[in-house]
Design a protein around this motif. Structure first.
Motif, PDB file in Angstrom:
ATOM      1  N   HIS A   1       0.726  -1.237  -0.005  1.00 50.68           N
ATOM      2  CA  HIS A   1       0.123  -0.106   0.012  1.00 50.68           C
ATOM      3  C   HIS A   1       0.950   1.358   0.002  1.00 50.68           C
ATOM      4  O   HIS A   1       0.532   2.258  -0.577  1.00 50.68           O
TER       5      HIS A   1
ATOM      6  N   PRO B   1       0.237   3.914  -3.373  1.00 49.50           N
ATOM      7  CA  PRO B   1      -0.928   4.428  -2.434  1.00 49.50           C
ATOM      8  C   PRO B   1      -2.237   4.633  -3.090  1.00 49.50           C
ATOM      9  O   PRO B   1      -3.280   4.829  -2.617  1.00 49.50           O
ATOM     10  N   THR B   2      -1.949   4.978  -4.542  1.00 45.11           N
ATOM     11  CA  THR B   2      -3.244   5.396  -5.245  1.00 45.11           C
ATOM     12  C   THR B   2      -3.924   4.538  -5.826  1.00 45.11           C
ATOM     13  O   THR B   2      -5.094   4.618  -6.315  1.00 45.11           O
ATOM     14  N   HIS B   3      -3.508   3.139  -5.957  1.00 45.52           N
ATOM     15  CA  HIS B   3      -4.123   2.159  -6.370  1.00 45.52           C
ATOM     16  C   HIS B   3      -5.131   1.239  -5.218  1.00 45.52           C
ATOM     17  O   HIS B   3      -4.347   0.581  -4.548  1.00 45.52           O
ATOM     18  N   GLU B   4      -6.341   1.401  -5.142  1.00 47.58           N
ATOM     19  CA  GLU B   4      -7.095   1.011  -4.131  1.00 47.58           C
ATOM     20  C   GLU B   4      -7.150  -0.706  -4.101  1.00 47.58           C
ATOM     21  O   GLU B   4      -7.361  -1.183  -3.114  1.00 47.58           O
ATOM     22  N   THR B   5      -7.054  -1.070  -5.307  1.00 48.72           N
ATOM     23  CA  THR B   5      -7.324  -2.563  -5.145  1.00 48.72           C
ATOM     24  C   THR B   5      -6.140  -3.600  -5.422  1.00 48.72           C
ATOM     25  O   THR B   5      -6.343  -4.620  -5.987  1.00 48.72           O
TER      26      THR B   5
END
Length: 170
Positions: free
Chosen positions: A147, A151-155
């Motif tokens: 994460h 950090p910008t990729h939620e999945t």
């Protein structure tokens, strides 16, 4: 620690035991704290091992499946992309199992494997909770690290169902 008996050839070979490999049971002279003091290297190896496996899975999946990835754009067939993913994860697991660290801890690298070894009588019950706790801690720290890296990729790293909830459950 790993216990291994060596097999030898020759006229007295029939009298010698066959080679076996098993994880030595954690000895607990001072209760849980004593076991932690004595076996912390094995617990650390399990945590780091599972964490590294998870990070490599996320990195390989990103390389092979992220829409902007050059590999995904080159290999359009999803079935063909599964081949290098399987090879990458298989080689990662084999490398960890046969490494010096893997030989020392038994390279369970998965709470389900630890539970299976315990149920099969190949791992002592008193070591299960410590191994599983270390593996869960390693998984949690690996998830946090992924994460922080993305950090910008939620999945990223999530297993997302392809169908509805009942299809995914079945």
């Amino acid at each position: 620690h790993v216990i291994a008996l060596r097999a030898e050839a020759g006229p007295h070979a029939a009298n010698r035991p066959e080679p076996i490999t098993q994880v030595a049971p954690p000895r607990s002279d001072g209760g849980a704290l004593g076991a932690l003091r004595q076996h912390w290297p094995e617990y650390l190896i399990e945590a780091v091992g599972l964490g590294c496996f998870m990070v490599s899975a996320c990195l390989f999946a990103t390389l092979l499946e992220y829409p902007s990835s050059p590999v995904r754009q080159t290999v359009m067939n999803a079935m063909l992309r599964r081949i290098p993913m399987g090879l990458a994860m298989g080689l990662t697991a084999v490398t960890m199992v046969y490494s010096r660290w893997g030989q020392r801890s038994g390279a369970h690298l998965n709470p389900a494997v630890t539970a299976a070894f315990w149920l099969a009588g190949r791992f002592p019950g008193r070591g299960v909770i410590s191994y599983v706790a270390a593996q869960c801690l390693g998984a949690l720290l690996a998830s946090v690290m992924v994460h922080l890296l993305f950090p910008t990729h939620e999945t990223l790293g999530a297993t997302l169902p392809a169908g509805g909830p009942w299809q995914s459950f079945a």
